[in-house]
Design a protein around this motif. Structure first.
Motif, short mmCIF file in Angstrom:
data_model
loop_
_atom_site.label_atom_id
_atom_site.label_comp_id
_atom_site.label_asym_id
_atom_site.label_seq_id
_atom_site.Cartn_x
_atom_site.Cartn_y
_atom_site.Cartn_z
N ASN A 83 67.77 51.54 15.65
CA ASN A 83 68.82 50.59 15.31
C ASN A 83 68.67 50.01 13.91
OD1 ASN A 83 70.42 50.72 17.60
ND2 ASN A 83 69.07 49.33 18.73
N ALA A 92 81.11 40.61 20.05
CA ALA A 92 80.05 39.77 20.19
C ALA A 92 80.28 38.67 19.21
CB ALA A 92 78.72 40.49 19.93
N GLY A 138 80.14 35.25 17.09
CA GLY A 138 79.06 34.46 16.54
C GLY A 138 79.46 33.00 16.53
N ALA A 176 83.63 42.55 22.49
CA ALA A 176 83.17 42.42 21.10
C ALA A 176 84.32 42.00 20.18
CB ALA A 176 82.58 43.75 20.62
N PRO A 207 77.86 47.29 19.38
CA PRO A 207 77.22 45.96 19.33
C PRO A 207 76.99 45.36 20.72
CG PRO A 207 79.49 45.85 18.53
CD PRO A 207 79.16 47.28 18.64
N GLN A 208 77.85 45.71 21.69
CA GLN A 208 77.64 45.19 23.04
C GLN A 208 76.35 45.76 23.64
OE1 GLN A 208 81.19 45.08 25.64
NE2 GLN A 208 82.37 45.72 23.88
N GLU A 234 73.75 46.91 21.87
CA GLU A 234 72.62 46.36 21.11
C GLU A 234 72.33 44.92 21.50
OE1 GLU A 234 74.09 47.04 17.23
OE2 GLU A 234 73.57 49.18 17.21
N GLU A 235 73.39 44.17 21.84
CA GLU A 235 73.19 42.79 22.26
C GLU A 235 72.54 42.74 23.64
OE1 GLU A 235 75.77 38.68 23.04
OE2 GLU A 235 76.78 40.53 22.49
N ALA A 236 72.93 43.67 24.52
CA ALA A 236 72.37 43.70 25.87
C ALA A 236 70.89 44.04 25.85
CB ALA A 236 73.13 44.72 26.73
N ASP A 237 70.48 44.93 24.94
CA ASP A 237 69.07 45.31 24.82
C ASP A 237 68.83 45.85 23.42
OD1 ASP A 237 66.50 46.25 24.91
OD2 ASP A 237 66.76 47.47 26.72
N PRO A 238 68.31 45.03 22.52
CA PRO A 238 68.10 45.46 21.13
C PRO A 238 67.17 46.67 21.00
CG PRO A 238 67.93 43.08 21.32
CD PRO A 238 67.95 43.62 22.72
N ARG A 291 80.85 43.01 13.22
CA ARG A 291 80.71 42.58 14.61
C ARG A 291 81.35 43.57 15.59
NH1 ARG A 291 81.91 36.26 13.19
NH2 ARG A 291 79.73 35.62 12.99
#
Length: 448
Positions: A4, A28, A30, A65, A291-292, A294-298, A360
């Motif tokens: 990532n 996502a 901010g 997102a 991004p969803q 990556e946000e759930a599990d970086p 985003r």
């Protein structure tokens, strides 16, 4: 995490595709802050000093997102412009966005600023106004309907494809990405044999059905005949023809064998968690889903590719359509609202602010002025598809216009018909008889 790691878009790709500078021509939230402060292009609201201007805004909210990113822009703007109040009347719904807009219109609550996807129909009904020329100038050759620009595109059309778990592929012994559709099916068999659901599908949201349905329609129909809709409107082709039957048969086979059993009660926003949790190995969607995940599990490692057709050709969504922000005809008659909306849109598309929005949603810029932001490796793969002249670009069923315009309500009706086809294990040819009959009925109803 190495996968990532953010990278800059290669200069060569920029030159080839114009992706982050211009485009020929769902993501996502901010805290609403804009790096560097308020863009210089939008320092004041559109109303008289000391007088509050209010307008309503609505947009499709199926994609979390994009909803979060738009909400962040609204907050950033209203924080900087206390004399402008923007009422966000968008709602999360599993029903179609078009149906929701029609209800708002019937209630006399049509939004002042609206994300418009059925431009020709709403423009023809006098519900939206032509985009002011100073806003239209922000974009490079935006699509026109009847010689007029009606929309400010949120972003350029992005390809859809398979988002897959690298861990799941490795566990199933998948070492190479598919070069043909048959190889893709072989991968599904390997995943299934390993005890994992191959594909996560969110059929509760009708728009989600369009991803797979249009993948097959583009492969079998639109990539070979971009004017198929016009020919159908003229009665020269049929949903019962072999190419459409093949597309629908492929869809039925995939959904019968490889998707989660509860796909009809699963929402689109649940598919990312199914992928990250290991419940499913893949999902079919667009860049806004990155991004969803990556946000759930970086630390989750995933890849992206376009599914080839049987001949090994790659065909993706990628042509521009007349869609984006539109002013309602009623708001356009109110000079105060019009100026406030124009000021908000100038803020939205200011390169600094627009870059934040695009980052985003992993979006592709639609503006003529260059916009630069850092992208991930998977996003770079998507951009390479856009830049590759060997990749055929097309549109989805309901996003054509002019002679190729389909009846306004047909798209969602057709998606629901195909849901029933799978649920009842129906005969494809028999269901295409229904598809033709309903198409003709709606053609007559719409006066097309």
């Amino acid at each position: 995490m190495q996968y990532n790691k953010m990278i800059r878009l290669p200069l060569l790709l920029l030159v080839m595709s114009g992706i982050l500078s211009a485009c020929e021509g769902s993501p996502a939230g901010g805290n609403g802050t804009v790096p560097g402060g308020v863009p210089q292009a939008a320092q004041s609201g559109g109303g008289d000093p000391g007088q509050t201007v209010r307008f309503t805004i609505a947009y499709a909210t199926g994609d979390a997102a994009t909803k979060g990113a738009i909400a962040a822009v609204i907050k950033a703007y209203t924080d900087a412009h206390p004399d402008v109040e923007i009422q966000d009347i968008s709602v999360m719904s599993s029903s179609g966005y078009l149906d929701w807009l029609k209800i708002k219109d019937a209630l006399g609550e049509f939004p002042d600023l609206v994300e418009m996807r059925d431009t020709e129909a709403f423009a023809g009904a006098g519900k939206i106004a032509e985009l002011p020329s100073d806003l239209a100038g922000l974009f490079d050759n935006p699509p026109q309907v009847w010689g007029k620009v009606w929309n400010a595109p949120l972003f350029a059309s992005a390809p859809q494809g398979i988002i897959y778990s690298k861990k799941a592929y490795a566990a199933a012994g998948v070492t190479d990405l598919p070069r043909t559709y048959d190889e893709f099916l072989a991968i599904q068999e390997k995943l299934k044999a390993g005890g994992i659901t191959p594909l996560a599908a969110g059929g509760k949201d009708i728009f989600h059905m369009g991803f797979w349905v249009n993948k097959f329609l583009i492969d079998e129909v639109y990539a070979r005949d971009p004017d198929w809709n016009a020919k159908r409107n003229a009665g020269e082709v049929s949903f019962q023809d072999g190419n459409v039957v093949q597309a629908v048969a492929d869809y039925k086979y995939l959904f019968t064998r490889y998707v989660n059993e509860d796909w009809l009660s699963t929402g689109d926003n649940q598919t990312a968690s199914m992928l990250v949790s290991g419940e499913a190995a893949q999902l079919f969607s667009g860049t806004w889903m990155f991004p969803q995940i990556e946000e759930a599990d970086p630390d989750f490692e995933f890849g992206f590719y376009a599914v080839p057709d049987r001949e090994g050709k790659v065909n993706v969504v990628g042509l521009p359509s007349p869609a984006g922000w539109s002013l309602s005809a009623e708001a356009a008659r109110d000079s105060g609202k019009t100026e406030a909306i124009k000021d908000f849109l100038r803020f939205f598309y200011d390169p600094e602010q627009y870059a934040v929005f695009l980052s985003r949603v992993n979006g592709i810029p639609a503006t003529a002025e260059p916009v630069t932001y850092e992208i991930s490796e998977v996003m770079n793969t998507a951009l390479e598809l856009v830049a590759d002249p060997a990749v055929t670009k097309s549109r989805m069923l309901g996003t054509w216009w002019g002679d190729n315009m389909t009846p306004q309500q047909y798209r969602n009706w057709f998606y629901r018909l195909l849901q029933e086809l799978v649920r009842k294990d129906g005969d494809v040819r028999a269901y295409m008889v229904q598809a033709d009959a309903e198409y003709d009925r709606q053609l007559k109803e719409d006066g097309l």
